[in-house]
Motif scaffolding. Structure first.
Motif, mmCIF file in Angstrom:
data_model
loop_
_atom_site.group_PDB
_atom_site.id
_atom_site.type_symbol
_atom_site.label_atom_id
_atom_site.label_comp_id
_atom_site.label_asym_id
_atom_site.label_seq_id
_atom_site.Cartn_x
_atom_site.Cartn_y
_atom_site.Cartn_z
ATOM 1 N N PHE A 1 -0.916 4.343 8.414
ATOM 2 C CA PHE A 1 0.133 3.343 8.547
ATOM 3 C C PHE A 1 -0.124 2.576 9.848
ATOM 4 O O PHE A 1 -0.936 2.967 10.678
ATOM 5 N N GLY B 1 6.419 -6.706 5.079
ATOM 6 C CA GLY B 1 7.795 -6.877 5.504
ATOM 7 C C GLY B 1 8.259 -8.292 5.309
ATOM 8 O O GLY B 1 7.591 -9.097 4.660
ATOM 9 N N VAL C 1 8.586 6.689 14.114
ATOM 10 C CA VAL C 1 7.938 6.878 12.821
ATOM 11 C C VAL C 1 8.647 8.004 12.078
ATOM 12 O O VAL C 1 8.871 9.085 12.641
ATOM 13 N N THR C 2 8.990 7.752 10.825
ATOM 14 C CA THR C 2 9.601 8.782 9.967
ATOM 15 C C THR C 2 8.711 8.984 8.755
ATOM 16 O O THR C 2 8.416 8.025 8.017
ATOM 17 N N GLU D 1 8.440 10.393 5.256
ATOM 18 C CA GLU D 1 9.290 10.808 4.151
ATOM 19 C C GLU D 1 8.413 11.346 3.030
ATOM 20 O O GLU D 1 7.387 10.743 2.686
ATOM 21 N N LYS E 1 0.569 -3.579 6.438
ATOM 22 C CA LYS E 1 1.995 -3.438 6.695
ATOM 23 C C LYS E 1 2.681 -4.625 6.064
ATOM 24 O O LYS E 1 2.270 -5.764 6.246
ATOM 25 N N VAL F 1 6.559 7.763 1.752
ATOM 26 C CA VAL F 1 6.500 6.549 2.539
ATOM 27 C C VAL F 1 6.546 6.938 4.008
ATOM 28 O O VAL F 1 7.135 7.948 4.372
ATOM 29 N N THR G 1 7.905 5.313 7.402
ATOM 30 C CA THR G 1 8.757 4.234 7.900
ATOM 31 C C THR G 1 8.547 4.106 9.403
ATOM 32 O O THR G 1 8.607 5.104 10.136
ATOM 33 N N LYS H 1 9.866 2.020 12.719
ATOM 34 C CA LYS H 1 10.834 1.156 13.385
ATOM 35 C C LYS H 1 10.459 1.094 14.837
ATOM 36 O O LYS H 1 10.723 2.044 15.580
ATOM 37 N N THR I 1 5.168 -4.270 15.514
ATOM 38 C CA THR I 1 6.535 -4.687 15.213
ATOM 39 C C THR I 1 6.624 -6.194 15.135
ATOM 40 O O THR I 1 6.740 -6.905 16.155
#
Length: 719
Positions: free
Chosen positions: A631, A713, A580-581, A583, A711, A572, A574, A576, A635
């Motif tokens: 991705f 959420g 960006v992370t 994983e 995206k 994934v 992520t 925020k 926000t």
């Protein structure tokens, strides 16, 4: 004996006799006190004169033979012609169980009987009827007293003391020793009693035993055990003679494990200071070493082996003592070789051998029996001999010929080093075993050609750990004979090929190359290959033996571990805001990450990511495998409050209108589409068909174009 002639004096005599009966008085003292009466029996006083006895007869003794102890003897007494007894004792050198004295031709001496006391080594001659015996009869009997030893290998010297008194006589120092029985007497009482005793004018004292022959005669050969004149009462552990002429002389320091500055004869584990024991005592028979000493308290025990039974009085050596000849002495010496001194020489030549004997003429022979007489005297110089030769030394004395004793003249040939294992090579630092062969004898090893310090001895020498080439030296030695030549033995330490193990990564089905890493060597791989490099297609363990060229020929082994790494897979991405992370399904230290497929980093976190549709990349550092995923960096707000207060009244995604193809689908908690946003309808007011929807969470699916990247959420509607 002269007899008293006046009746009144007879009563005086009886008085002295009564006193003798009630005190500790030897037969000799009785004679002295009786002499006092003689003064009163005559109008003119005449002093009792001590007799004089002299003897000759120092001789050689042949083992297993009988020999007279004197060749001549005389007894002179100006005022007496007879006495009660004569005592003949083996005063030194006595061997209990082998030595014996006896009166030969006893039938020729009817006025005399003999009795042998083996414990004391003493022969007593006296009357069978109890009356005094004339000096003449005693002289004749003494001439027939003989010595015998039952051992064919007897050695040493026997000294005989011939005394008119029963006191033991030691010819070496001219002293007399008398045992006085007195059960339970204390040491202090014994000391006082001994000092009151006299022996023909000699002053008595508790015995001081300062030599082995004295301890033997006054202890082991005494008729009983008792006190002697030693004490540590002044200073604990410092034993002194406190009586007689030796008073003040220290003879022992410490307890049982102590030491003597001169002579002591303690029993086993004595002195032990068991209960304030400060006084020396001759141990009871049967307790440890015969005639030895133990320490006791002043009173000793009240019974048993450690109860005092008497004391030993010594006479002689005190100031003012008269010179007496109450005893005579002779000796016999058994011919024997006392010592031999062999000789050793390096290489052929002549040697001088030496020997000492107890008595007689020393003869040298070339055989153990028979053979030729080759010399005589205490030394013998051999002819020139080429090899070790044994000679034999014997004694001729008084008709006796002893067995011969071997004396060796040793010829040690000067040796040489005949072979070594030089040079000795070793791959890498290590200990090394050197060898050298001598023509005879052994080998001494040295660090250099002139050192006096021996590193080791023997035909092999193991060096210390060596880091560099070193030369050692071997010298042949044969019983201290050497030619002084040291032979170098070289040790060469060659370096090992420098290698380090490696781990290699294999990518999918592509082969991996394994490289030995050193050129100019010989190679042998675990696969059998002999090249510097090989290729492998499978994971596993491999090695290559790398050998340096001659003359080193040193080999090192390099190990390879071939592995296949984890395939990177994005789970994934992520987002925020702009952080960006990336994983992954399984992390690994060899993964690296990027957002542009150009710049990679070991961290999977990126900040300040640009807005829009982006791509996350992950790969392994060996470039075997990689993964990527698109991705969206945008926000949406977390909540809005449609209450017409002018703040957050609609749900609006910033910059949404920038993307003309962008769409946002909003769903309620049941999955019902409640609004559709686009570039022309960029916000939602929280109504459906102009009807306000309840406060709760709503879900969205955001797409910026037709690529399919979306995206998802949720957000909250709050009223």
């Amino acid at each position: 004996m002269k007899r008293p002639i006046l009746l009144p004096i007879f009563f005086v005599f009886c008085f002295f006799q009564f006193g003798f009966a009630h005190s500790e008085i030897s037969p000799t003292e009785k004679k002295q006190k009786i002499a006092i009466t003689k003064v009163a029996t005559t109008k003119k006083a005449v002093a009792n004169i001590a007799p004089t006895i002299t003897a000759t007869g120092n001789q050689s003794y042949c083992p297993l033979s009988n020999i007279n102890i004197v060749t001549n003897i005389s007894i002179t007494d100006p005022d007496d012609t007879s006495t009660e007894a004569i005592y003949i004792q083996i005063s030194s050198g006595y061997n209990l169980g082998q030595d014996v004295l006896f009166l030969s031709n006893a039938s020729s001496h009817p006025t005399i009987k003999s009795s042998w006391n083996a414990t004391e080594g003493k022969l007593t001659l006296n009357s069978p009827t109890g009356v005094p015996v004339s000096y003449t009869d005693f002289v004749n009997a003494i001439k027939d007293v003989q010595f015998f030893n039952s051992s064919a290998t007897a050695t040493g010297t026997r000294n005989f003391s011939i005394s008119i008194s029963q006191a033991n006589y030691l010819p070496r120092n001219g002293h007399y020793y008398e045992y006085v029985p007195n059960i339970g007497i204390t040491w202090t009482s014994a000391k006082a009693a001994a000092e009151l005793r006299t022996y023909f004018g000699l002053k008595g004292y508790l015995a001081t035993l300062t030599a082995a022959d004295e301890a033997q005669l006054a202890g082991k050969q005494a008729p009983g055990a008792g006190w002697i004149g030693g004490s540590d009462s002044e200073t604990e552990g410092v034993w002194k003679w406190v009586t007689g002429p030796e008073a003040g002389t220290i003879f022992w320091n410490g307890n049982a494990n102590g030491s003597t500055p001169n002579y002591a004869f303690w029993n086993n584990n004595e002195p032990n200071q068991s209960g304030d024991e400060d006084y020396a005592h001759i141990t009871a028979p049967g307790i440890g070493i015969a005639g030895s000493w133990n320490d006791l308290s002043n009173t000793g025990s009240t019974s048993g082996d450690y109860q005092p039974k008497g004391y030993i009085v010594e006479y002689g050596g005190m100031p003012g003592d008269p010179i007496l000849q109450l005893s005579a002495s002779t000796s016999i010496t058994i011919p024997s070789i006392l010592s031999t001194t062999p000789a050793t020489k390096c290489d052929p030549g002549s040697l001088t051998l030496q020997a000492t004997a107890s008595i007689g003429t020393i003869n040298w022979y070339n055989q153990s029996s028979g053979g030729n007489l080759v010399g005589s005297g205490t030394s013998f110089t051999t002819p020139i001999i080429n090899a070790t030769t044994t000679y034999y030394v014997g004694i001729t004395s008084g008709g006796c010929t002893t067995n011969r004793t071997a004396v060796v003249a040793t010829i040690n040939l000067i040796p040489t080093i005949t072979a070594t294992n030089s040079p000795v090579s070793n791959c890498g630092p290590s200990v090394v075993t050197l060898t050298a062969t001598p023509s005879s004898g052994t080998v001494n090893w040295y660090a250099d050609a002139t050192s006096t310090t021996t590193l080791g001895t023997g035909t092999t020498y193991v060096t210390p750990f060596l880091n560099a080439s070193t030369t050692f030296y071997a010298e042949a030695v044969n019983s201290n004979c050497t030619n002084g030549t040291r032979v170098p033995v070289e040790v060469k330490i060659y370096p090992l090929p420098a290698v380090s193990d490696e781990e290699k990564i294999i990518c999918q089905s592509n082969p991996v190359t394994l490289d030995a890493g050193l050129s100019g060597m010989s190679y042998l791989w675990s696969t059998g290959a002999t090249t510097a490099t090989i290729q492998v297609n499978d994971i596993g363990n491999f090695y290559v033996d790398i050998t340096s060229p001659a003359p080193e020929n040193c080999t090192s082994r390099k190990n390879f571990t071939v592995i296949r790494q984890i395939v990177p897979e994005i789970k994934v991405v992520t987002v925020k805001e702009t952080t960006v992370t990336i994983e992954v399904t399984n992390t690994a230290p060899y993964f690296e990450y990027s957002l542009d497929n150009i710049s990679y980093q070991s961290s999977n976190i990126f900040t300040n990511a640009p807005a829009g549709i982006q791509t996350a990349y992950v790969r392994d550092t060996n470039f075997c495998n990689s993964d990527q995923e698109q991705f969206i960096v945008i926000t949406p707000p977390k909540f809005f409050t449609p209450n017409n207060d002018g703040y957050n009244d609609v749900w609006y995604v910033k910059d949404f209108e920038v993307y003309p193809k962008a769409t946002i689908s909003i769903f309620d908690q049941y999955g019902k589409l409640v609004s559709q946003l686009s570039a022309t309808n960029v916000s939602w007011d929280g109504t459906l068909n102009k009807n306000p929807l309840p406060s709760t969470d709503y879900w969205y699916v955001l797409k910026l174009d037709d690529s399919g990247v979306e995206k998802r959420g949720h957000f909250s509607l709050k009223r």
